[in-house]
Design an enzyme around this catalytic site. Structure first.
Site, short mmCIF file in Angstrom:
data_model
loop_
_atom_site.label_atom_id
_atom_site.label_comp_id
_atom_site.label_asym_id
_atom_site.label_seq_id
_atom_site.Cartn_x
_atom_site.Cartn_y
_atom_site.Cartn_z
N LEU A 126 0.83 -1.21 0.00
CA LEU A 126 0.00 0.00 0.00
C LEU A 126 0.86 1.26 0.00
CD1 LEU A 126 -2.60 -1.28 2.62
CD2 LEU A 126 -2.74 -1.38 0.14
N SER A 127 2.14 1.06 -0.24
CA SER A 127 3.09 2.15 -0.39
C SER A 127 3.32 2.98 0.85
CB SER A 127 2.70 3.05 -1.56
OG SER A 127 3.86 3.66 -2.02
N SER A 128 3.67 2.30 1.93
CA SER A 128 3.97 3.02 3.17
C SER A 128 5.18 3.94 2.98
CB SER A 128 4.23 2.04 4.32
OG SER A 128 5.14 1.05 3.93
N ASP A 173 3.30 6.15 -7.00
CA ASP A 173 2.90 6.18 -5.58
C ASP A 173 2.98 7.60 -5.02
OD1 ASP A 173 2.84 3.52 -6.05
OD2 ASP A 173 4.59 3.02 -4.84
C1 GLA Z 1 5.78 0.20 -6.68
C2 GLA Z 1 6.49 1.42 -7.27
C3 GLA Z 1 5.64 2.09 -8.34
C4 GLA Z 1 5.12 1.09 -9.36
C5 GLA Z 1 4.53 -0.14 -8.68
C6 GLA Z 1 4.19 -1.24 -9.64
O1 GLA Z 1 4.66 0.58 -5.95
O2 GLA Z 1 6.80 2.35 -6.26
O3 GLA Z 1 6.36 3.12 -8.94
O4 GLA Z 1 6.12 0.75 -10.27
O5 GLA Z 1 5.40 -0.69 -7.71
O6 GLA Z 1 3.17 -0.85 -10.49
#
Ligand code: GLA
Length: 385
Positions: A126-128, A173
């Site tokens: 979830l991109s912490s 993200d």
């Molecule tokens: C991670 C990266 C993004 C993207 C996704 C895959 O979240 O930070 O830039 O490449 O993976 O879609």
């Protein structure tokens, strides 16, 4: 939540914070690994994320404490010691953001005391890390009155990941966390940063997140390897066609150029990227037209492609996707960088209770524990609260 972070701040620093912020996690509906190949993505922000409280100091020290990594205690560094330092752990994102702001012409001379606390599972896909770097950039931008917009903040925070932390990620993200709007997904073309806020009325269908409980750090995963492979692929393609990014090519172009690629692995990456970029565009239209059946089909295709062609899924993610489909989802796929993290499932609102019940009992039978399920809506991006 706001009260909790304020109380925490008082406990840690014996002082009141001047301001409090929230930076959410993100979900990418579709567009896996297209961003660093110049393609389109379709993410949104959720209501889980990281809270941050801050006050100015009178010297040039920066202190930061994370309740989630409380064993590290308060981490501190001076504004004149911004080089990456292994021992600084997660606070490298703080020093990295300050350094990149400085390199972009925005220096700060006065330090801060910061406390952060979040409810985003680390490594949950979830991109912490982007939530954290955008939180740091927002705090500094706002306190210092730099007036950077969400696009600039995303560009700078991506530089932090690429040049300072060492993850060769794209901009998705950071971009969505800095620019998301409630009840909208964001359609972004990563090569030009052209974007559209896509209004979504999610009453008939819901998005359901299921956490695989397999954590991984991007920097340690095969993410950089995929990035490298696609760089190699781009070089080969450039010998035959005038492009800057792989996603400039269409699915038809794939048939045209596939025989120029001798490596089977690179062929698979190529096929995934051109089809996935195309699927993002179709998904945007499906969302706008509220054609959720079509969206579900596209999500299923995207998972298959992530699994077979880009090879970033894994047994547990595949199993969760399968179980979700058997439990009645309209479409299911893995999200994020891959090799762990969460799955995203599109479920008809009328079927939601039954879906959760069926999925939970099957999951418990297989894994002997409760699944981690969140019904998510589209929320605003980073903000002061
Ligand atoms: C991670 C990266 C993004 C993207 C996704 C895959 O979240 O930070 O830039 O490449 O993976 O879609």
């Amino acid at each position: 939540m706001k009260n909790k972070i304020i109380e925490l701040y008082q406990k840690i620093y014996n002082n009141q914070p001047e301001k409090v912020y929230f930076s959410p996690g993100r979900v990418n509906i579709i567009g896996g690994h297209t961003d660093y190949n110049g393609g389109a993505v379709l993410p949104f922000c959720i209501n889980m994320g990281i809270y941050g409280a801050v006050s100015y100091r009178n010297d040039n020290l920066v202190r930061i404490y994370s309740e989630n990594i409380s064993r590290s205690g308060i981490i501190s560094f001076h504004l004149n010691e911004l080089a990456y330092d292994e021992a600084r752990g997660f606070a490298n994102y703080t020093s990295g953001v300050i350094l990149k702001l400085k390199e972009n012409g925005y220096s700060i001379n006065r330090g801060f005391d910061i406390v952060v606390w979040g409810n985003l599972p680390r490594g949950g896909g979830l991109s912490s890390s982007a939530a954290f770097s955008i939180l740091m950039a927002t705090i500094i931008n706002d306190m210092e009155g730099f007036a950077l917009d969400g696009i600039n903040m995303a560009v700078i925070c991506r530089q932090v990941e690429n040049d300072y932390i060492g993850v060769n990620c794209g901009i998705m993200d950071q971009f969505i966390i800095a620019n998301a709007m409630k009840d909208h997904a964001l359609y972004l073309e990563a090569n030009s940063l052209y974007y559209e806020q896509v209004p979504c009325i999610m009453d008939e269908y819901k998005f359901v997140l299921i956490n695989s409980n397999i954590t991984r750090k991007l920097v340690e995963s095969n993410y950089n390897q995929r990035q490298k492979e696609t760089q190699d692929l781009l070089q080969i393609l450039k010998e035959h066609v005038d492009i800057e990014y792989i996603c400039e090519l269409s699915p038809d172009d794939y048939s045209k150029y596939e025989n120029k690629i001798s490596s089977d692995v690179l062929k698979k990456r190529f096929k995934h990227l051109v089809n996935e970029h195309h699927r993002v565009k179709l998904s945007k239209t499906a969302l706008l037209q509220r054609d959720f059946k079509m969206l579900g089909r596209l999500l299923n295709e995207a998972h298959q492609s992530a699994k077979d062609l880009y090879e970033i899924s894994g047994d547990v993610l595949d199993q969760l996707v399968l179980l979700a489909r058997q439990s009645g989802s309209t479409g299911s796929k893995m999200i994020g960088g891959g090799f762990g993290g969460s799955t995203l499932n599109l479920v008809k609102s009328d079927n939601l209770d039954l879906f959760i019940e069926t999925f939970t009992s099957e999951y418990k039978r297989i894994y002997n524990r409760e699944p981690i399920i969140h019904i998510v809506a589209m929320e605003d991006g980073v903000r002061e609260i």
